[in-house]
Design an enzyme around this catalytic site. Structure first.
Site, mmCIF file in Angstrom:
data_model
loop_
_atom_site.group_PDB
_atom_site.id
_atom_site.type_symbol
_atom_site.label_atom_id
_atom_site.label_comp_id
_atom_site.label_asym_id
_atom_site.label_seq_id
_atom_site.Cartn_x
_atom_site.Cartn_y
_atom_site.Cartn_z
ATOM 1 N N ARG B 28 0.789 -1.213 0.000
ATOM 2 C CA ARG B 28 0.000 0.000 0.000
ATOM 3 C C ARG B 28 0.837 1.287 0.000
ATOM 4 O O ARG B 28 0.300 2.388 -0.027
ATOM 5 C CB ARG B 28 -0.906 -0.007 1.236
ATOM 6 N N ARG B 31 0.304 4.173 -2.596
ATOM 7 C CA ARG B 31 -0.910 4.973 -2.572
ATOM 8 C C ARG B 31 -0.619 6.470 -2.740
ATOM 9 O O ARG B 31 0.231 7.010 -2.043
ATOM 10 C CB ARG B 31 -1.560 4.728 -1.203
ATOM 11 N N CYS B 52 10.987 33.213 24.854
ATOM 12 C CA CYS B 52 10.853 31.785 25.212
ATOM 13 C C CYS B 52 10.874 31.616 26.722
ATOM 14 O O CYS B 52 11.799 32.074 27.391
ATOM 15 C CB CYS B 52 11.993 31.002 24.570
ATOM 16 N N CYS B 55 14.177 29.581 27.963
ATOM 17 C CA CYS B 55 15.548 30.085 27.849
ATOM 18 C C CYS B 55 16.047 30.607 29.207
ATOM 19 O O CYS B 55 15.254 31.081 30.028
ATOM 20 C CB CYS B 55 15.623 31.203 26.801
ATOM 21 N N ASP B 78 4.287 24.175 35.156
ATOM 22 C CA ASP B 78 3.336 25.168 35.657
ATOM 23 C C ASP B 78 1.881 24.779 35.376
ATOM 24 O O ASP B 78 0.959 25.314 35.977
ATOM 25 C CB ASP B 78 3.651 26.543 35.051
ATOM 26 N N HIS B 116 18.521 27.664 22.688
ATOM 27 C CA HIS B 116 17.157 27.571 22.177
ATOM 28 C C HIS B 116 17.061 26.705 20.915
ATOM 29 O O HIS B 116 16.001 26.161 20.592
ATOM 30 C CB HIS B 116 16.649 28.988 21.884
ATOM 31 N N ASN B 156 8.186 15.158 23.747
ATOM 32 C CA ASN B 156 7.402 15.425 22.544
ATOM 33 C C ASN B 156 8.215 16.404 21.718
ATOM 34 O O ASN B 156 8.460 17.519 22.152
ATOM 35 C CB ASN B 156 6.059 16.071 22.885
ATOM 36 N N GLY B 162 2.510 17.985 19.155
ATOM 37 C CA GLY B 162 1.873 18.710 20.257
ATOM 38 C C GLY B 162 2.832 19.509 21.116
ATOM 39 O O GLY B 162 2.471 19.968 22.195
ATOM 40 N N CYS B 163 4.071 19.657 20.647
ATOM 41 C CA CYS B 163 5.055 20.404 21.417
ATOM 42 C C CYS B 163 4.861 21.892 21.119
ATOM 43 O O CYS B 163 4.808 22.284 19.960
ATOM 44 C CB CYS B 163 6.445 19.949 21.012
ATOM 45 N N SER B 164 4.729 22.696 22.178
ATOM 46 C CA SER B 164 4.363 24.085 21.936
ATOM 47 C C SER B 164 5.556 25.032 22.018
ATOM 48 O O SER B 164 5.409 26.231 21.851
ATOM 49 C CB SER B 164 3.268 24.524 22.906
ATOM 50 N N HIS B 167 12.202 25.102 22.005
ATOM 51 C CA HIS B 167 13.361 24.985 22.894
ATOM 52 C C HIS B 167 13.467 23.521 23.330
ATOM 53 O O HIS B 167 12.520 22.978 23.904
ATOM 54 C CB HIS B 167 13.189 25.901 24.114
ATOM 55 N N HIS B 169 13.403 20.266 25.002
ATOM 56 C CA HIS B 169 13.046 19.868 26.369
ATOM 57 C C HIS B 169 12.228 18.593 26.356
ATOM 58 O O HIS B 169 11.617 18.241 25.353
ATOM 59 C CB HIS B 169 12.242 20.979 27.059
ATOM 60 N N GLN B 171 9.860 15.905 29.307
ATOM 61 C CA GLN B 171 9.027 16.013 30.493
ATOM 62 C C GLN B 171 9.162 14.757 31.347
ATOM 63 O O GLN B 171 9.598 13.702 30.857
ATOM 64 C CB GLN B 171 7.556 16.168 30.106
ATOM 65 N N HIS B 301 11.380 3.963 23.666
ATOM 66 C CA HIS B 301 10.587 3.930 22.437
ATOM 67 C C HIS B 301 10.680 5.262 21.701
ATOM 68 O O HIS B 301 10.652 6.319 22.339
ATOM 69 C CB HIS B 301 9.104 3.721 22.761
ATOM 70 N N LYS B 314 1.736 9.701 8.818
ATOM 71 C CA LYS B 314 0.789 8.600 8.894
ATOM 72 C C LYS B 314 -0.339 9.019 9.844
ATOM 73 O O LYS B 314 -0.076 9.472 10.961
ATOM 74 C CB LYS B 314 1.505 7.362 9.440
ATOM 75 N N PHE B 315 -1.580 8.849 9.413
ATOM 76 C CA PHE B 315 -2.713 9.152 10.272
ATOM 77 C C PHE B 315 -3.213 7.876 10.934
ATOM 78 O O PHE B 315 -3.594 6.937 10.245
ATOM 79 C CB PHE B 315 -3.839 9.790 9.459
HETATM 80 O O1 G1P Z 1 -8.017 5.103 3.329
HETATM 81 P P1 G1P Z 1 -7.657 6.546 3.315
HETATM 82 O O2 G1P Z 1 -8.810 7.478 3.556
HETATM 83 O O3 G1P Z 1 -6.865 6.958 2.115
HETATM 84 O O4 G1P Z 1 -6.654 6.730 4.549
HETATM 85 C C1 G1P Z 1 -7.005 7.160 5.835
HETATM 86 O O5 G1P Z 1 -7.753 6.160 6.532
HETATM 87 C C2 G1P Z 1 -7.077 4.917 6.777
HETATM 88 C C3 G1P Z 1 -7.966 4.045 7.641
HETATM 89 O O6 G1P Z 1 -8.274 4.629 8.898
HETATM 90 C C4 G1P Z 1 -5.711 5.139 7.448
HETATM 91 O O7 G1P Z 1 -5.009 3.929 7.456
HETATM 92 C C5 G1P Z 1 -4.882 6.204 6.713
HETATM 93 O O8 G1P Z 1 -3.710 6.482 7.443
HETATM 94 C C6 G1P Z 1 -5.708 7.480 6.550
HETATM 95 O O9 G1P Z 1 -4.978 8.463 5.861
HETATM 96 O O1 G1P Z 2 2.675 19.275 28.363
HETATM 97 P P1 G1P Z 2 2.594 19.957 27.030
HETATM 98 O O2 G1P Z 2 3.891 19.884 26.260
HETATM 99 O O3 G1P Z 2 2.067 21.361 27.123
HETATM 100 O O4 G1P Z 2 1.503 19.130 26.217
HETATM 101 C C1 G1P Z 2 1.771 18.095 25.318
HETATM 102 O O5 G1P Z 2 2.197 16.902 25.981
HETATM 103 C C2 G1P Z 2 1.259 16.302 26.885
HETATM 104 C C3 G1P Z 2 1.841 15.004 27.377
HETATM 105 O O6 G1P Z 2 2.082 14.069 26.337
HETATM 106 C C4 G1P Z 2 -0.111 16.098 26.220
HETATM 107 O O7 G1P Z 2 -1.048 15.719 27.190
HETATM 108 C C5 G1P Z 2 -0.602 17.350 25.498
HETATM 109 O O8 G1P Z 2 -1.780 17.052 24.776
HETATM 110 C C6 G1P Z 2 0.479 17.847 24.547
HETATM 111 O O9 G1P Z 2 0.066 19.021 23.892
#
Ligand code: G1P
Ligand code: G1P
Lengths: 351, 351
Positions: B28, B31, B52, B55, B78, B116, B156, B162-164, B167, B169, B171, B301, B314-315
């Protein structure tokens, strides 16, 4: 020492469907957000898009033209994740660490409407009923294939959920094995049923209707609620009041009530942030393995990623991937917000 | 009938660490992709950013100024997901459907460098060793608190994860309970250890080193590999060769080897798409519950979302959320790609 207040204090909740916990941090919703924002497509979609491979009459990746369909339309996914071909398999691969086995399956795409711009909340009840009937037909047809033991009906809506075409459509992945999440759910449902002779979701729904605080919508045959153990900010579940195994068990009246609750719920979702609300949704129901499954109780999950606005989503990342799912707003608060939203689509308000 | 070919045919693989399957669809990967692309930040970051909050010297959300730190720097989050306060808890909430319990914990932020703009792959070995020593110190300090039974160290990286704040870092979330994923892993490790009197990962690593095809980097004390059951396209795991329980068990030589493999792996990641490669990473190791845990074997991991390029990820959506994780490229192919990438950072190449 302070007494535990579930609306204020950090806590964990247990999900009896998959035997997993979620960490809830009610106090954390005030956290400022400087991170990624989603890109909103604000352009109005045309009713027909000549470049869309799902619109009626247009040509798909495999060179075939779509028919001039009038309501829903189903075809085999041109880039399926599984193949129908039977594969010869020698047992040797069942190593402790290197356990693998071939998987057979069929992937289909279900176009919800010929209209390129019409999503579920904007369709009329009759058109939604037609989609439900299409799901019934597919469940029966795919489920009756000998090697197909599970039929997963789902929708990815919105580009933030990996959907690559805004033309309203869902998918069906039918396969030999029970997928991991379904197997976990089945184990829980089965042990509950064996013990109580009622389905887990029948009793759960009764308990939720009694409490009331997590119910979003209720009609004669279905309820939509934010589960006590929801992980996504505005996650919901549609549960049938009658303990039916599968989508094909519904009466005509139930199909109508299901169409109505689908429309109402997705209208509320769109109204939440005045946007076409992204989510992945899908139906969990009895496998098609030819066995009796009195433990199964039809339900549909909605997993929407948005948290604060049309552009700020919840990230399930580091801690969530390595530790456990975490949420910032309580399910009760989410249910209240959804419950209080109008049942008229925001686009109709301004029209 | 065709013989099963794991490099070509759709199949499922089993993850013995958490007892879950993954669907692999090697065919696949061809695709086409018309869906969402990530926004790349191409601007060069300054060494110091006056706006930041990580910093040195700058002011944080709580009004406190960061010290003028020289290597790594740790502070309490915080906007912590848990609180340290002890909460009184009455058992009544242990309902079948509404099971909840308060959770106590501490969240800390670990700045990797005063700079930074300096991420792991660009830091020198000595600076990475300092981070590892900081993790050791935090694991000991937090782990020795009576009510803390688990210390989750993670990072992250990148706005897509989701890292905001760019800099560099990570957690640490330390808490009373074993998080869901850790508990699943511990159960598998324990039943393997009880049966074999060796750790699962010791034997797994030996088997992987023999096969070779999924190994990315190996040194005297560690290996980085794409697990046989990886779900993310370029997911990897760093495993120590010696079966140590926890990060504080490493000798000075092992700390040095760990720093080296961390640098090499993250350089390869950056080189893959010539971008600062996003991921969530984290360490799984023995809980700090005061019990003996001979089953635990230190590992780290890496879960990176990118699939095809710096902008196409990848979604893990519909099917993956409702059914099971699915991947398009085989782990063997991913390992080969990573293995063959240069060990010099692409930015140094052009410098
Ligand atoms: O099949 P689609 O719409 O191209 O692809 C989408 O849905 C699939 C099934 O949830 C996922 O594996 C894909 O990562 C996503 O992009
Ligand atoms: O703690 P942060 O960096 O603001 O937030 C990020 O990491 C967290 C821990 O994985 C998640 O819960 C948040 O959704 C993500 O935005």
């Amino acid at each position: 020492m302070k007494n535990f207040n579930i609306n204020e204090d950090p806590h964990r909740r247990f999900n009896p469907l998959i035997n997993e916990w979620v960490l809830v941090s009610p106090h954390r919703s005030k956290r400022p957000w400087q991170g990624q924002k989603e890109v909103l497509s604000t352009e109005d979609l045309p009713k027909y898009d000549p470049t869309c491979y799902l619109c009626p009459g247009n040509v798909r990746a495999n060179g075939v033209n779509n028919p001039d369909y009038k309501n829903s339309f189903v075809f085999e996914n041109d880039f399926a994740a599984m193949k129908q071909e039977e594969i010869m398999f020698e047992e040797e691969i069942k190593h402790t660490f290197f356990k693998a086995e071939p998987e057979r399956g069929i992937s289909r795409v279900v176009c919800f409407s010929p209209r390129h711009d019409l999503t579920l909340p904007e369709m009329d009840i009759e058109a939604i009923e037609t989609i439900i009937k299409t799901w019934q037909k597919e469940y029966t047809e795919l489920g009756s294939i000998k090697y197909i033991n599970h039929v997963q009906i789902f929708e990815n809506k919105g580009s933030v959920m990996g959907c690559s075409n805004p033309h309203p459509h869902g998918q069906i992945w039918a396969q030999s094995s029970l997928p991991t999440q379904v197997e976990k759910t089945q184990n829980s449902l089965k042990s509950y049923y064996d013990k109580n002779k009622t389905t887990l979701l029948e009793d759960y729904l009764k308990a939720e209707l009694k409490v009331g605080s997590r119910i979003v919508i209720e009609n004669n045959h279905f309820a939509a609620l934010v589960p006590f153990w929801a992980i996504w900010p505005y996650e919901t579940m549609i549960i049938s009041k009658r303990a039916v195994n599968k989508i094909t068990d519904f009466t005509a009246e139930e199909v109508n009530a299901y169409a109505k609750i689908l429309k109402q719920l997705t209208i509320k979702y769109d109204n939440l942030f005045s946007t076409s609300f992204p989510y992945s949704s899908g139906i969990h129901q009895s496998p098609t393995d030819g066995l009796e499954h009195p433990e199964w109780h039809f339900h549909m999950h909605f997993y929407p990623p948005l948290l604060r606005s049309a552009t700020v989503k919840k990230f399930m990342v580091g801690y969530e991937m390595l530790g456990e799912s975490q949420r910032d707003i309580t399910p009760e608060k989410s249910a209240e917000v959804l419950r209080e939203l109008p049942e008229t689509h925001y686009k109709d308000e301004v029209r």
